[in-house]
Design an enzyme around this catalytic site. Structure first.
Site: not given
Ligand SMILES: *[C@@H]1O[C@H](CO)[C@@H](O)[C@H](O)[C@H]1NC(C)=O
Ligand SMILES: *[C@@H]1O[C@H](CO)[C@@H](O)[C@H](O)[C@H]1NC(C)=O
Ligand SMILES: *[C@@H]1O[C@H](CO)[C@@H](O)[C@H](O)[C@H]1NC(C)=O
Length: 469
Positions: A209, A233
């Site tokens: 993330d 990400e």
């Protein structure tokens, strides 16, 4: 004792799944709290809170995933969270499990059940922040001191828009306590933690993330310690900006492809936009890196593709058009270079809007006979039988109306001309004279290679995938 240590190290090596082992996988992204419940929780719930999905629910419904042809899942972050952290991104104790999803043993049972079915498990992980938005770190484990965090500031929209990495990397995302990876305790503990997490639960890969919010030299150490395939990400479509994160991380979630597919299939840009897209991404990221990108049709951070069709317009014609477009986007995601990561609910034409409405409960709709379920299953089967994912992607046709490529013997063709039939003659292809090619969606729709060419008819924006008979 020495023998035992050697054995566990060699086991680890065998079990670690590298990027090259991942590149033929096809991934189903699910939110643990929303996919399936083992306790009979109601499917109507407040989507900003826990709804009751759990590991046992996933175990009980693995067939739903494997029958659709997926051989990997991406699950939500597994560790203990602050209140209402149903998505998992608000860590509190990084060495405890999120008990809303089950016990540590339930999680181990999930991984074992997956491995027994040949399904790999990618775990979502966070190393940028913890889950508190104040400056009280007492509950955070192992980072319970203000010395472990950057001084308080908030990342602004302008910081994101101007790629101001200095601020993005030291300030808080949505107020979340921002870990300081330049602090040696923080850095070494995060590295110990990821090693422990992978080894403890035998995960096969990680989705990382908030990658842009931490310096790349930290990610190099972190992914090396993880020792499995990593996909990161960076919520941005700018290839020039994204490329600095490739290397430190094996692959990125392919936002450039995500936006390009919307431009083409939703906003009617010429199909040959895809030709320049692939040229640009190959020169920007390096062609050799493309097989490790995570291609996605939808995800939990964006309103679902079908959303505007359903909420703003109940016109059936428009909805049917959106379904056609969504099929094209999903088929492209499943066949083009990269690892497909298909968002749960796609197979039931879910249409939720912005977070949290795009994080719907699925357990009342686990229908293996739906149109989109069968569509995805058919593509996954063709990917597997042709071994398409281990073959280079070669462009075979590109003009304003049609884009087509092969991967090995699989030929995929797309059009955004929803109002007409387009007809092309395909002369650049790998098939021998006389080969019969059949459409995987309608097996009686076959063409024959004659005089070096075969005809391609695409009706009203349909996707056609040919494989040799
Ligand atoms: C859902 O939960 C959130 C978070 O507690 C709350 O702010 C919101 O009002 C709730 N919505 C409904 C419809 O109860
Ligand atoms: C932080 O955690 C350490 C190790 O568990 C502990 O010794 C220390 O007392 C904690 N500090 C605070 C402020 O809670
Ligand atoms: C319904 O769809 C038709 C055909 O696409 C379109 O012409 C019409 O404007 C749509 N109506 C509404 C209310 O969106």
């Amino acid at each position: 004792m020495i023998k035992f240590i050697i054995l566990s190290f060699s086991l680890l090596e065998v079990l670690s799944k590298t990027k090259d082992e991942w590149k033929t996988r096809t991934v189903y992204q699910l939110l643990t709290d929303r996919f399936a419940t083992s306790t009979g929780k109601s499917s109507s719930c407040n989507l900003s809170k826990y709804c009751g999905g759990d590991y046992k629910g996933i175990i009980n419904n693995l067939d739903y995933i494997t029958n659709m042809g997926f051989d990997a899942i991406w699950i939500s972050p597994v560790n203990d969270n602050y209140d209402n952290g149903y998505h998992g991104y608000w860590y509190r104790n990084m060495y405890d499990v999120n008990k809303n999803f089950g016990t540590a043993q339930d999680l181990k049972n999930l991984v074992t059940a997956c491995h027994n079915k040949g399904v790999w498990v990618m775990v979502d992980v966070v190393a940028n922040h913890m889950g508190n938005t104040n400056q009280d770190y007492k509950q955070n484990y192992p980072f319970n001191s203000s010395a472990h965090y950057h001084d308080y500031c908030i990342i602004s929209d302008n910081d994101f828009n101007t790629h101001n990495l200095a601020n993005i990397q030291k300030c808080r995302l949505a107020g979340l306590a921002d870990l300081n990876q330049d602090n040696s305790f923080v850095s070494s503990e995060l590295i110990n933690w990821i090693k422990w997490l992978i080894n403890e639960y035998q995960f096969d890969g990680i989705r990382i993330d908030t990658v842009m919010m931490v310096k790349t030299d930290f990610w190099t150490k972190f992914t090396n310690a993880a020792g499995v395939y990593s996909v990161g990400e960076v919520f941005d479509g700018d290839m020039g900006f994204l490329k600095q994160f490739i290397g430190p991380i094996n692959g990125l979630l392919n936002y450039p492809l995500f936006y390009t597919l919307r431009d083409v299939f939703l906003h009617n840009k010429g199909m040959n936009t895809l030709e320049s897209f692939f040229n640009n991404i190959a020169s920007s990221f390096g062609k050799a890196n493309l097989p490790y990108m995570g291609n996605f049709n939808d995800n939990h951070d964006n309103a679902r593709f079908l959303n505007d069709a359903v909420t703003e317009n109940s016109n059936f014609t428009v909805t049917a058009l959106k379904k056609l477009q969504f099929k094209a986007i999903t088929a492209f995601t499943l066949t083009s270079v990269g690892i497909p990561m298909i968002y749960y609910g796609s197979e039931q034409y879910y249409a939720g809007g912005n977070d949290p409405n795009n994080r719907e409960v699925l357990w009342n709709h686990l229908d293996q006979t739906s149109e989109m379920y069968k569509f995805i299953k058919t593509i996954n089967e063709a990917r597997k039988t042709t071994k398409a994912a281990s073959q280079d992607q070669i462009q075979r046709y590109a003009d304003a109306d049609v884009y087509a490529f092969t991967r090995g013997t699989l030929f995929a063709a797309f059009s955004n001309k929803y109002d007409k039939q387009v007809v092309k003659s395909i002369t650049y292809h790998p098939y021998a004279e006389g080969t019969t090619l059949c459409n995987i969606f309608y097996t009686t729709d076959c063409v024959k290679v004659a005089s070096g060419a075969f005809p391609l008819y695409l009706n009203y924006g349909e996707v056609k995938i040919f494989i040799p008979k």
